[in-house]
Design an enzyme around this catalytic site. Structure first.
Site, short mmCIF file in Angstrom:
data_model
loop_
_atom_site.label_atom_id
_atom_site.label_comp_id
_atom_site.label_asym_id
_atom_site.label_seq_id
_atom_site.Cartn_x
_atom_site.Cartn_y
_atom_site.Cartn_z
N CYS A 122 36.18 47.21 19.83
CA CYS A 122 36.90 46.49 20.87
C CYS A 122 37.59 45.25 20.31
O CYS A 122 38.53 45.37 19.53
CB CYS A 122 35.99 46.18 22.05
N HIS A 127 34.23 51.54 23.45
CA HIS A 127 32.87 51.13 23.09
C HIS A 127 32.01 52.37 22.81
O HIS A 127 31.49 52.98 23.75
CB HIS A 127 32.25 50.33 24.23
N GLU A 145 29.08 52.44 21.74
CA GLU A 145 27.69 52.15 22.15
C GLU A 145 27.47 52.34 23.65
O GLU A 145 26.34 52.37 24.11
CB GLU A 145 27.31 50.72 21.72
#
Length: 195
Positions: free
Chosen positions: A76, A177, A179
């Protein structure tokens, strides 16, 4: 060991949790010696690019990042800082990726920020091994990197086609993202760990 660079730029806990789920050993650090000793390095980020770049400079980490010779993943804002420059600030980035970061234009069919799940395509990297175009990942951003020769995945938000991921030599970056992107994101992180 994976070093997550600590420069007060958000999403650090979720990146650490994702690595932990994969059984990866990691350390949150701003210590140059620890970063240099790591097998892989992650530059996370959520928030304002100008402030994040200032934090990197204050910690003396810009030249260190540019000199790394192991796989590095920017996430990001971390990816945006690895670009040449950004309209958010404006700010001069690290210049690893030769592209500019722009703000999405407001439009009736594409809210800003671009937030939520979206499909990525034109996948062209070991980072996406085992994944197909059209895989969904999670985005939260108002600024995007323009398409360039370093683009390894694309995404469309409204009329705007942009770089969802970039690669130059051992440097990788995702605007989304991983994650927070479920099994697809876990696969991307696992591919990064396997580089």
């Amino acid at each position: 060991m994976i070093a997550i660079i600590d420069y007060d730029a958000g999403n650090i806990r979720s990146v650490g949790n994702a690595l932990q789920r994969l059984g990866a050993e990691y350390e949150l650090t701003a210590d140059p010696a620890r970063i240099l000793a790591a097998d892989k390095v992650i530059l996370p980020g959520v928030g304002n690019a100008a402030r994040a770049m200032e934090n990197l400079r204050e910690r003396g980490l810009c030249e260190l990042i540019l000199g790394l010779r192991r796989p590095v993943l920017g996430i990001c804002v971390g990816l945006q800082l690895m670009c040449r420059d950004s309209d958010e600030g404006p700010v001069q980035g690290l210049g690893i990726f030769d592209t500019r970061v722009r703000r999405f234009a407001d439009s009736p069919d594409a809210k800003v920020p671009h937030m939520g799940w979206n499909a990525i395509g034109n996948l062209d990297s070991k980072l996406f091994k085992g994944l197909e175009g059209g895989s969904f990942v999670y985005f939260v951003h108002s600024y995007y990197p323009e398409l360039c020769p370093d683009t390894i995945a694309t995404c469309r938000h409204g009329e705007q086609l942009f770089s969802a991921a970039l690669k130059y030599e051992q440097f990788y970056g995702t605007q989304f993202h991983p994650e927070k992107s479920g099994s697809v994101g876990a696969a991307i992180l696992q591919n990064f760990l396997a580089l």
